[in-house]
Design a protein around this motif. Structure first.
Motif, mmCIF file in Angstrom:
data_model
loop_
_atom_site.group_PDB
_atom_site.id
_atom_site.type_symbol
_atom_site.label_atom_id
_atom_site.label_comp_id
_atom_site.label_asym_id
_atom_site.label_seq_id
_atom_site.Cartn_x
_atom_site.Cartn_y
_atom_site.Cartn_z
ATOM 1 N N LEU A 190 -4.588 8.852 -23.358
ATOM 2 C CA LEU A 190 -6.307 8.237 -23.697
ATOM 3 C C LEU A 190 -6.205 8.499 -24.807
ATOM 4 O O LEU A 190 -6.881 7.555 -26.002
ATOM 5 N N LEU A 191 -6.298 9.473 -25.280
ATOM 6 C CA LEU A 191 -6.002 9.607 -26.830
ATOM 7 C C LEU A 191 -5.351 8.410 -27.813
ATOM 8 O O LEU A 191 -6.057 8.483 -29.162
ATOM 9 N N GLU A 192 -4.099 8.462 -27.251
ATOM 10 C CA GLU A 192 -4.291 6.935 -28.165
ATOM 11 C C GLU A 192 -4.368 5.511 -27.531
ATOM 12 O O GLU A 192 -4.149 4.931 -28.519
ATOM 13 N N GLU A 221 -2.251 23.024 -25.974
ATOM 14 C CA GLU A 221 -1.982 21.425 -26.255
ATOM 15 C C GLU A 221 -2.898 20.198 -26.313
ATOM 16 O O GLU A 221 -3.301 19.242 -27.748
ATOM 17 N N ILE A 222 -4.080 21.168 -25.924
ATOM 18 C CA ILE A 222 -5.126 19.921 -25.838
ATOM 19 C C ILE A 222 -5.600 20.027 -26.866
ATOM 20 O O ILE A 222 -6.387 19.410 -27.888
ATOM 21 N N ARG A 223 -5.699 21.316 -28.004
ATOM 22 C CA ARG A 223 -6.515 22.033 -29.067
ATOM 23 C C ARG A 223 -5.684 21.012 -29.718
ATOM 24 O O ARG A 223 -6.140 20.504 -30.721
ATOM 25 N N LYS A 224 -3.960 21.132 -29.172
ATOM 26 C CA LYS A 224 -3.532 20.535 -30.901
ATOM 27 C C LYS A 224 -3.452 18.338 -30.434
ATOM 28 O O LYS A 224 -3.898 18.582 -31.592
ATOM 29 N N LEU A 225 -3.748 17.953 -29.328
ATOM 30 C CA LEU A 225 -3.537 16.660 -29.779
ATOM 31 C C LEU A 225 -5.500 17.064 -29.878
ATOM 32 O O LEU A 225 -5.584 15.621 -30.369
ATOM 33 N N ARG A 227 -7.039 17.837 -32.650
ATOM 34 C CA ARG A 227 -7.093 17.771 -33.563
ATOM 35 C C ARG A 227 -6.011 16.789 -34.509
ATOM 36 O O ARG A 227 -7.429 16.130 -35.540
ATOM 37 N N GLU A 228 -5.203 16.923 -33.791
ATOM 38 C CA GLU A 228 -4.513 15.590 -34.560
ATOM 39 C C GLU A 228 -5.153 14.171 -34.018
ATOM 40 O O GLU A 228 -4.852 13.306 -35.007
ATOM 41 N N THR A 231 -10.555 14.196 -32.478
ATOM 42 C CA THR A 231 -11.754 13.723 -31.639
ATOM 43 C C THR A 231 -11.864 15.481 -31.553
ATOM 44 O O THR A 231 -10.947 16.360 -31.259
ATOM 45 N N LEU A 232 -12.953 15.793 -31.194
ATOM 46 C CA LEU A 232 -13.509 16.992 -31.037
ATOM 47 C C LEU A 232 -13.708 17.594 -29.918
ATOM 48 O O LEU A 232 -13.828 16.612 -29.001
ATOM 49 N N LEU A 233 -13.070 18.917 -29.474
ATOM 50 C CA LEU A 233 -12.887 19.636 -28.224
ATOM 51 C C LEU A 233 -14.103 20.446 -27.835
ATOM 52 O O LEU A 233 -14.584 21.688 -28.951
ATOM 53 N N ILE A 234 -15.087 20.349 -26.769
ATOM 54 C CA ILE A 234 -15.758 20.822 -26.213
ATOM 55 C C ILE A 234 -15.758 21.664 -24.952
ATOM 56 O O ILE A 234 -15.009 20.812 -24.045
ATOM 57 N N PHE A 235 -15.787 23.351 -25.254
ATOM 58 C CA PHE A 235 -15.846 24.144 -23.587
ATOM 59 C C PHE A 235 -17.040 24.096 -23.504
ATOM 60 O O PHE A 235 -17.759 24.624 -23.550
#
Length: 420
Positions: A190-192, A221-225, A227-228, A231-235
């Motif tokens: 998805l991110l790709e 891994e979600i955190r790593k992806l 950042r790569e 994209t922001l990560l919302i918990f």
């Protein structure tokens, strides 16, 4: 067998004025819900005089139990001074300071009135900060009842947003993508697939279908992806916030998001929501920035007073060590019970959250759907008839509180033994 004649009559009357007879769909227990007269500690009493040991706890907020005297006194003290000013208060920023001190992912925050409002605002902040339009949610994850997250669950990463409610235009959900929980490959795909993804929003532990837990390394891994792929990560920690640890799931699992949403426990049963995160993102919220958000009841003095009281009790009582130990004991006892009876059920949970799945241990939403929902609902009614109130749906979590005693738990185990 409990007598619910008064509740039945109230339900028939309520249906004349409330859609489905309730103010939120989860309360519409078939054939009719019990109507509550009062609650104290871990016990809830209905209008027919039946008393239940409660493991719903308002669907999570009442971690201290019902009508906790410290919280009640704090609310009462505030009411003596007034309960809505339309101005800032010292208590408000002091509570913000306390929350930021224990949450690794929160430098600055905004108070709102509900978890729905918190997740809606967090997504707006993410889009405003990044200048991007799309976001990814986890299939089956729940983030409230606003338009962009009311998306039908489907075939994982191939699923583009299709509205899950009448009244939600396709245009509102076309920017909503979905990936299965615990599936790094699907998230990567998805991110790709787009450079227009502002954020991934997720429950670190899926609480509204479970609990369904993250597999080892998944959150990292979600955190790593994210950042790569910039994209922001919302918990979304409306359920896990202050439940698993003082700093929520992000402290418990050691993974820090860019944005966090909170609710439920921090209000001690009073309406509240929080969205917060990195200072450079939250400073974009009006009036310091151009991402608009406002609310008459945001930072409500009574809710804020309750929040301070909750934190006081959690700190004083060493609450998380007690409750997490209790949760482990409950899951162990139930697992032994299920094994001894030769049932093909699974006991899941973390911290002070637990659940028996009527099927194999799920790792995502599609797994949960395979469980015996009808069998679970029959089990719910058996438990209720013997004085134990657990969530009526296979898709909800059981919660423990500081008010549950060893005697309460033993009575509960006896009832599980009988009803299973």
């Amino acid at each position: 067998m409990v007598n619910l004649e008064k509740s039945k009559a109230m339900f028939e009357k309520a249906r004349e004025y409330l859609p489905g007879g309730v103010s939120s769909p989860v309360r519409a227990i078939k054939p009719y819900p019990f109507y509550t007269e009062k609650a104290s500690g871990c016990r809830i009493t209905d209008v027919d005089g039946n008393e239940y040991i409660d493991y719903c706890l308002g669907y999570g907020p009442n971690m201290l139990g019902h009508a906790n005297p410290v919280v009640k006194q704090a609310i009462s003290d505030q009411l003596e001074k007034g309960w809505l000013y339309g101005t800032p208060t010292e208590s408000e920023f002091k509570l913000a300071e306390r929350i930021a001190a224990v949450y690794p992912g929160i430098d600055m925050l905004r108070f709102v009135s509900t978890g729905t409002e918190a997740t809606m605002s967090a997504l707006r902040a993410a889009r405003g900060y990044t200048g991007k339009n799309k976001f990814v949610k986890i299939e089956g994850g729940f983030h409230g009842a606003h338009d962009s997250v009311l998306v039908k669950a489907g075939s994982g990463a191939s699923t583009l947003g299709k509205p899950d409610s009448l009244g939600v235009p396709q245009d509102f959900t076309k920017h909503t993508l979905q990936a299965p929980y615990n599936d790094i490959e699907a998230m990567t795909d998805l991110l790709e697939s787009s450079d227009d993804i502002a954020a991934v929003i997720m429950e670190p532990v899926m609480g509204n279908v479970g609990p369904v837990l993250p597999q080892e390394g998944y959150l990292e891994e979600i955190r790593k992806l994210t950042r790569e792929y910039d994209t922001l990560l919302i918990f979304d920690e409306v359920i896990t916030g202050f439940r698993l640890a003082m700093g929520g799931a992000q402290e418990y699992y050691g993974v820090t998001p860019d944005l966090t949403t909170l609710g439920k426990i921090i209000g001690g049963g009073m309406p509240i929501g929080v969205f917060g995160g990195r200072k450079d993102i939250i400073e974009m919220i009006a009036p310091s920035g151009s991402v608009y958000q406002a609310g008459t009841f945001s930072g409500h003095p009574a809710s804020v007073a309750a929040g301070h009281a909750v934190l006081d009790v959690l700190e004083k009582e060493n609450a998380h060590e007690k409750l997490n130990t209790m949760g482990q004991d409950v899951r162990s006892r139930l697992s032994e019970m299920v094994t001894d009876k030769g049932l093909d059920y699974s006991v899941s949970g973390v911290g002070s959250m637990f659940k028996i799945f009527f099927g194999d241990m799920p790792t995502n939403y599609q797994d949960v759907l395979k469980c015996d929902k009808e069998g679970y609902f029959n089990f719910f009614h058996k438990m209720l008839n013997q004085g134990i109130f657990i969530p009526p749906s296979q898709f909800e979590t059981n919660f423990l509180s500081l008010a549950h005693t060893e005697d309460d738990l033993e009575a509960t185990f006896e009832t599980y033994e009988s009803c299973l």
